[in-house]
Design a protein around this motif. Sequence first.
Motif, PDB file in Angstrom:
ATOM      1  N   UNK A 105       0.684  -1.142  -0.437  1.00  0.00           N
ATOM      2  CA  UNK A 105      -0.010   0.023  -0.229  1.00  0.00           C
ATOM      3  C   UNK A 105       0.731   0.918  -0.149  1.00  0.00           C
ATOM      4  N   UNK A 106       2.242   1.295  -0.288  1.00  0.00           N
ATOM      5  CA  UNK A 106       2.570   1.873  -0.130  1.00  0.00           C
ATOM      6  C   UNK A 106       3.743   2.086  -2.133  1.00  0.00           C
ATOM      7  N   UNK A 107       3.645   3.391  -2.427  1.00  0.00           N
ATOM      8  CA  UNK A 107       4.399   3.505  -4.208  1.00  0.00           C
ATOM      9  C   UNK A 107       5.600   3.685  -3.465  1.00  0.00           C
ATOM     10  N   UNK A 108       6.648   3.485  -4.615  1.00  0.00           N
ATOM     11  CA  UNK A 108       7.637   3.025  -5.090  1.00  0.00           C
ATOM     12  C   UNK A 108       8.430   1.887  -4.991  1.00  0.00           C
ATOM     13  N   UNK A 109       9.655   1.951  -5.292  1.00  0.00           N
ATOM     14  CA  UNK A 109      10.850   1.080  -6.045  1.00  0.00           C
ATOM     15  C   UNK A 109      11.434   0.608  -4.505  1.00  0.00           C
ATOM     16  N   UNK A 110      10.930  -0.780  -3.979  1.00  0.00           N
ATOM     17  CA  UNK A 110      11.231  -1.554  -2.668  1.00  0.00           C
ATOM     18  C   UNK A 110      11.791  -3.023  -3.447  1.00  0.00           C
ATOM     19  N   UNK A 111      13.389  -3.744  -2.936  1.00  0.00           N
ATOM     20  CA  UNK A 111      13.757  -3.847  -3.066  1.00  0.00           C
ATOM     21  C   UNK A 111      13.881  -5.083  -1.359  1.00  0.00           C
ATOM     22  N   UNK A 112      14.103  -6.176  -1.784  1.00  0.00           N
ATOM     23  CA  UNK A 112      13.964  -7.993  -1.429  1.00  0.00           C
ATOM     24  C   UNK A 112      15.161  -7.595  -0.396  1.00  0.00           C
ATOM     25  N   UNK A 113      15.495  -8.266   0.906  1.00  0.00           N
ATOM     26  CA  UNK A 113      16.738  -8.661   1.681  1.00  0.00           C
ATOM     27  C   UNK A 113      17.195 -10.301   0.799  1.00  0.00           C
ATOM     28  N   UNK A 114      18.265 -10.971  -0.158  1.00  0.00           N
ATOM     29  CA  UNK A 114      18.219 -12.163   0.322  1.00  0.00           C
ATOM     30  C   UNK A 114      17.963 -13.128   0.423  1.00  0.00           C
ATOM     31  N   UNK A 115      17.465 -13.927   0.124  1.00  0.00           N
ATOM     32  CA  UNK A 115      16.323 -14.812   0.929  1.00  0.00           C
ATOM     33  C   UNK A 115      17.977 -16.234   1.024  1.00  0.00           C
ATOM     34  N   UNK A 116      17.319 -16.978   2.174  1.00  0.00           N
ATOM     35  CA  UNK A 116      18.994 -17.677   2.365  1.00  0.00           C
ATOM     36  C   UNK A 116      18.484 -18.939   2.498  1.00  0.00           C
ATOM     37  N   UNK A 117      19.150 -20.094   3.354  1.00  0.00           N
ATOM     38  CA  UNK A 117      18.563 -21.272   3.706  1.00  0.00           C
ATOM     39  C   UNK A 117      19.992 -21.784   3.926  1.00  0.00           C
ATOM     40  N   UNK A 131      21.833 -18.247  -1.231  1.00  0.00           N
ATOM     41  CA  UNK A 131      21.855 -16.886  -1.408  1.00  0.00           C
ATOM     42  C   UNK A 131      20.921 -16.699  -2.092  1.00  0.00           C
ATOM     43  N   UNK A 132      20.325 -16.158  -2.185  1.00  0.00           N
ATOM     44  CA  UNK A 132      19.405 -16.424  -3.565  1.00  0.00           C
ATOM     45  C   UNK A 132      18.957 -14.460  -4.247  1.00  0.00           C
ATOM     46  N   UNK A 133      18.481 -14.358  -5.048  1.00  0.00           N
ATOM     47  CA  UNK A 133      19.688 -13.227  -5.832  1.00  0.00           C
ATOM     48  C   UNK A 133      18.364 -11.769  -5.570  1.00  0.00           C
ATOM     49  N   UNK A 134      19.201 -10.676  -4.709  1.00  0.00           N
ATOM     50  CA  UNK A 134      18.143 -10.007  -5.056  1.00  0.00           C
ATOM     51  C   UNK A 134      17.299  -9.195  -5.935  1.00  0.00           C
ATOM     52  N   UNK A 135      15.997  -9.286  -4.482  1.00  0.00           N
ATOM     53  CA  UNK A 135      15.120  -8.760  -5.872  1.00  0.00           C
ATOM     54  C   UNK A 135      14.154  -7.212  -5.404  1.00  0.00           C
ATOM     55  N   UNK A 136      13.536  -6.751  -6.388  1.00  0.00           N
ATOM     56  CA  UNK A 136      12.971  -5.444  -6.366  1.00  0.00           C
ATOM     57  C   UNK A 136      11.839  -5.238  -7.135  1.00  0.00           C
ATOM     58  N   UNK A 137      11.258  -4.166  -6.957  1.00  0.00           N
ATOM     59  CA  UNK A 137       9.223  -4.578  -7.132  1.00  0.00           C
ATOM     60  C   UNK A 137       9.214  -3.004  -7.306  1.00  0.00           C
ATOM     61  N   UNK A 138       7.980  -2.591  -8.067  1.00  0.00           N
ATOM     62  CA  UNK A 138       7.735  -1.395  -8.196  1.00  0.00           C
ATOM     63  C   UNK A 138       6.397  -1.320  -8.182  1.00  0.00           C
ATOM     64  N   UNK A 139       5.731  -0.351  -7.100  1.00  0.00           N
ATOM     65  CA  UNK A 139       4.865  -0.102  -7.059  1.00  0.00           C
ATOM     66  C   UNK A 139       4.046   0.748  -7.127  1.00  0.00           C
ATOM     67  N   UNK A 140       3.183   1.191  -7.933  1.00  0.00           N
ATOM     68  CA  UNK A 140       2.266   2.170  -8.626  1.00  0.00           C
ATOM     69  C   UNK A 140       1.215   2.715  -8.229  1.00  0.00           C
ATOM     70  N   UNK A 141       1.284   4.790  -7.959  1.00  0.00           N
ATOM     71  CA  UNK A 141      -0.178   4.562  -7.439  1.00  0.00           C
ATOM     72  C   UNK A 141      -1.371   4.561  -9.146  1.00  0.00           C
TER      73      UNK A 141
END
Length: 320
Positions: A105-117, A131-141
Motif C-alpha cells: 500500500x506504499x508506492x515506490x521501488x522496493x528491494x528484498x534482502x537476499x533470502x537464504x537457506x 543465498x538467492x539473488x536480490x529482488x526488486x518490486x515497483x509499486x505504482x499509484x
Amino acid sequence: MVSKKNKWRKGWICIFLVLFYSLPGIPLFAQKITATLSRNTLLIGEQVTLQLKLENIDPQKTDILSWQPIADSINHLQVVATGPVDSTIANGSYEYSQQITLTSFDTGAWKFSPLSITLLQKENGKKVQIHADTLSLKVLPVDISGMQDYHDIKDILNVQAQPPYVKYGLLILAALLSLALIWILLKKWRKKKPKLPVTERKLPAFENALQQLEKLKKENTVSSLSLKNFYSRLTTICKVYSNEVLPVKTMYLTTDEMMVRLKPYLEKEDQRTTFFHLLRQADAIKFAKYVPVNPECEKAIATAEAFIRYVHNHHENSLT
C-alpha cells in the motif's frame, strides 16, 4: 596402435576422476536457490506471487536446517498468504518450492534482502548457507494513463522576499474593523433578552453518514459542485464516520496512514481495494494532478456508502 604415452594419459585422467568423486563433501550437483516474482511492477493494493525454489538436494547427503521464514512485512510489502513447502523429484534429486503472496500500500521501488537457506552436509557435519539473488518490486499509484487534461505539480520557484507592507496594513485595518464589529454586537446582545438554547438531537454515526451522502448526492445533481469540493466532502464523511465508530482516529491521518490503519477492519480484499482506489483518486483530484473526463460521482458515492455499510455490519455493532 595406441602409443604408451596416450595410455598413461588416459589412465591418469581416470584415476583423477575416481578420486574427485570419492572425496567427502564434494557434491555432484551444486545446490541452488532461486527467488522469482510473478511480475516486477504492480498497482497499489494489487498482489504478486514470490516463488522460493531449492534444487539439487540429496536427502541421504544433505539436510535442510532452516528454511528462512518470511516476516509479515518486508520493506513496505506485506504478506497476504504463505503456501506450504512442496517437494518433487527431478533427475534423481529433490526439489523444494514455496509460494508467498505479497501486496503493498506504499508506492515506490522496493528491494528484498537476499533470502537464504541453511543446509547440513551429513558426511562432514558442515553447515552451508546459500543465498538467492536480490529482488526488486515497483509499486505504482492509481493508473491515470487514460485520463485527459493531466496537470502535474509544478516545482517551487524561488522569489526574492520583500517586506509585505501592504499585507501588514490590511491586517491592522481588518483587526480594527473586527474590534468595532465585536463592540457593536456585544452592545446589541446586552439589550436583547437571552433565549434558551435549543438543543438538536444528534443522529447516530451510521445514520448521519448516510444522510450526509444523500445530501451530497442531491447537491451534486441539482447544482454544479466543483469536482475538488465534491471529493473533499466525500472523503471527510468517510473519515468522520470511521473516526467515531472505530478505535482509529482517522481525522488527521494522511491517505497512506489511513489505508494502513483501516486495513485490519476491511477483511475483504475487493472491498479494501475499491475503497483505497477511491482515496487515491480523491487525493489526485484534490491536489490538481488530473481532471477525469467522466468523474463518475455516483460511483464514488456508492463506493463510500459500501465502505460505511461494511464497517457498520462487521465492526460497529461488535464494538458497541
